[in-house]
Design a protein around this motif. Structure first.
Motif, PDB file in Angstrom:
ATOM      1  N   PRO A   6       0.835  -1.156   0.078  1.00 27.09           N
ATOM      2  CA  PRO A   6      -0.170  -0.108   0.066  1.00 27.09           C
ATOM      3  C   PRO A   6       0.707   1.355   0.004  1.00 27.09           C
ATOM      4  N   GLN A   7       2.031   1.108   0.334  1.00 27.95           N
ATOM      5  CA  GLN A   7       2.899   2.363   0.364  1.00 27.95           C
ATOM      6  C   GLN A   7       4.177   2.053  -0.481  1.00 27.95           C
ATOM      7  N   LYS A   8       4.846   3.323  -1.021  1.00 28.01           N
ATOM      8  CA  LYS A   8       6.268   2.972  -1.625  1.00 28.01           C
ATOM      9  C   LYS A   8       7.099   2.504  -0.766  1.00 28.01           C
ATOM     10  N   SER A   9       7.954   1.569  -1.241  1.00 30.76           N
ATOM     11  CA  SER A   9       9.089   0.957  -0.587  1.00 30.76           C
ATOM     12  C   SER A   9      10.191   1.051  -1.371  1.00 30.76           C
ATOM     13  N   THR A  10      11.438   1.198  -1.099  1.00 32.02           N
ATOM     14  CA  THR A  10      12.682   1.221  -1.699  1.00 32.02           C
ATOM     15  C   THR A  10      13.795   0.349  -1.083  1.00 32.02           C
ATOM     16  N   LEU A  11      14.595   0.123  -1.965  1.00 30.02           N
ATOM     17  CA  LEU A  11      15.799  -0.864  -1.146  1.00 30.02           C
ATOM     18  C   LEU A  11      17.187  -0.260  -2.020  1.00 30.02           C
ATOM     19  N   ASN A  12      18.063   0.111  -1.162  1.00 29.54           N
ATOM     20  CA  ASN A  12      19.471   0.240  -1.573  1.00 29.54           C
ATOM     21  C   ASN A  12      20.469  -0.979  -1.020  1.00 29.54           C
ATOM     22  N   ASP A  13      20.850  -1.350  -2.026  1.00 24.03           N
ATOM     23  CA  ASP A  13      21.895  -2.780  -1.617  1.00 24.03           C
ATOM     24  C   ASP A  13      23.167  -2.250  -2.217  1.00 24.03           C
ATOM     25  N   GLN A  14      23.962  -2.553  -1.043  1.00 23.71           N
ATOM     26  CA  GLN A  14      25.349  -2.010  -1.385  1.00 23.71           C
ATOM     27  C   GLN A  14      26.474  -3.205  -0.809  1.00 23.71           C
ATOM     28  N   THR A  15      27.491  -3.230  -1.755  1.00 26.03           N
ATOM     29  CA  THR A  15      28.464  -4.283  -1.439  1.00 26.03           C
ATOM     30  C   THR A  15      29.960  -3.401  -1.669  1.00 26.03           C
ATOM     31  N   SER A  16      30.994  -3.574  -0.747  1.00 23.91           N
ATOM     32  CA  SER A  16      32.017  -2.935  -0.887  1.00 23.91           C
ATOM     33  C   SER A  16      33.159  -4.031  -0.582  1.00 23.91           C
ATOM     34  N   ARG A  17      34.417  -3.672  -0.924  1.00 24.40           N
ATOM     35  CA  ARG A  17      35.360  -4.714  -0.809  1.00 24.40           C
ATOM     36  C   ARG A  17      36.794  -3.872  -0.614  1.00 24.40           C
ATOM     37  N   ASN A  18      37.495  -3.907   0.548  1.00 30.43           N
ATOM     38  CA  ASN A  18      38.709  -3.286   0.661  1.00 30.43           C
ATOM     39  C   ASN A  18      39.860  -4.314   0.834  1.00 30.43           C
ATOM     40  N   LEU A  19      40.889  -4.386   0.150  1.00 26.07           N
ATOM     41  CA  LEU A  19      41.727  -5.267   0.030  1.00 26.07           C
ATOM     42  C   LEU A  19      43.169  -4.536   0.116  1.00 26.07           C
ATOM     43  N   ARG A  20      43.945  -5.088   1.399  1.00 28.95           N
ATOM     44  CA  ARG A  20      45.512  -4.415   1.495  1.00 28.95           C
ATOM     45  C   ARG A  20      46.235  -5.479   1.422  1.00 28.95           C
TER      46      ARG A  20
END
Length: 266
Positions: A6-20
């Motif tokens: 019944p209402q607007k729903s949103t999704l932000n899906d983020q993946t990050s990778r930090n290699l050292r």
């Protein structure tokens, strides 16, 4: 059956990778020749960093409790992503010499290379040296039991700073919309002359301690000068601003900074 929230729903899906990745190797030498003591060390270090980020956006979820991108509507879906990397290579060495524990000498040398600078400006040499005299070990003070330490010292050294944006010497292209469709536009001006910021410092100091090191006094005079300061330059207004999608200013080596004075510790 067909279900809709019944209402607007949103999704932000983020993946990050930090290699050292870090590799350090060193060799040391330590030898006492009667009244002479020698210590030496040479080493190599390499450091590599890489960062990757991916992000997706969707809206109009029939089941907001099921947070998967494919479960959202196809309208207004968006994808983002970026990455950066930088590397640092270092060759370094140190030698220490002392005579009867009274006269001390130390010399250091670093040779560092940073991927943040263009070829020809990538490497910098940074030496340093120090002298010290433990006066309380001289014969005329050996019997003074309440004096734990009396040392006069002086030192000079150069250090470098490469803390700028990854590949700061080169230009950056960003995607942009044109009347002919999607294209690329220059978003940062290059500066292949960008190089290390260097700080040269000189100090003279006195260390005093009494009563089995229960009381300590340290005095220093220092003179420090930093040249080729790494800053983001200012562009003339005719180039526009970042807010309108125009170019950002390049990094540059501008100006000098001096600090000098006295420092006391009790």
């Amino acid at each position: 059956p067909y279900y809709r929230s019944p209402q607007k729903s949103t999704l932000n899906d983020q993946t990050s990778r930090n290699l050292r990745n870090l590799l350090t190797a060193s060799a040391t030498f330590d030898k006492q020749f009667n009244d002479h003591g020698i210590k030496a060390m040479v080493g190599y270090q390499q450091e590599d960093h890489r960062y990757d980020m991916h992000k997706g956006y969707r809206e109009n979820y029939a089941f907001p409790d099921y947070p998967v991108l494919d479960a959202g509507g196809e309208e207004n879906q968006k994808a983002y992503g970026n990455s950066y990397e930088w590397s640092l290579r270092s060759i370094f060495g140190r030698i220490n010499y002392d005579y009867q524990g009274k006269y001390l000498f130390e010399a250091n040398m670093r040779y560092d290379g940073s991927s943040n600078f263009a070829r020809g400006n990538r490497w910098g040499a940074f030496p340093s040296a120090a002298l010290a005299w433990r006066i309380n070990k001289e014969n005329f003070l050996k019997e003074v039991e309440w004096l734990s330490n009396l040392k006069l010292r002086a030192g000079y050294g150069v250090v470098g700073n490469s803390n700028v944006a990854s590949f700061a010497y080169t230009s950056i292209l960003n995607n942009t919309e044109t009347i002919w469709g999607s294209g690329q536009a220059l978003s940062r001006l290059p500066n292949e002359g960008l190089t290390w910021e260097t700080t040269k410092s000189f100090n003279i100091g006195l260390d005093l301690s009494f009563f089995n090191n229960r009381v300590e006094f340290i005095a220093d005079w220092y003179n420090k000068r930093t040249d080729d300061l790494l800053i983001v330059l200012t562009l003339p207004g005719i180039t526009g601003t970042n807010g309108t999608g125009a170019m950002s200013a390049p990094w540059g080596n501008v100006g000098s900074l001096r600090n000098r004075g006295f420092e006391f510790t009790l």
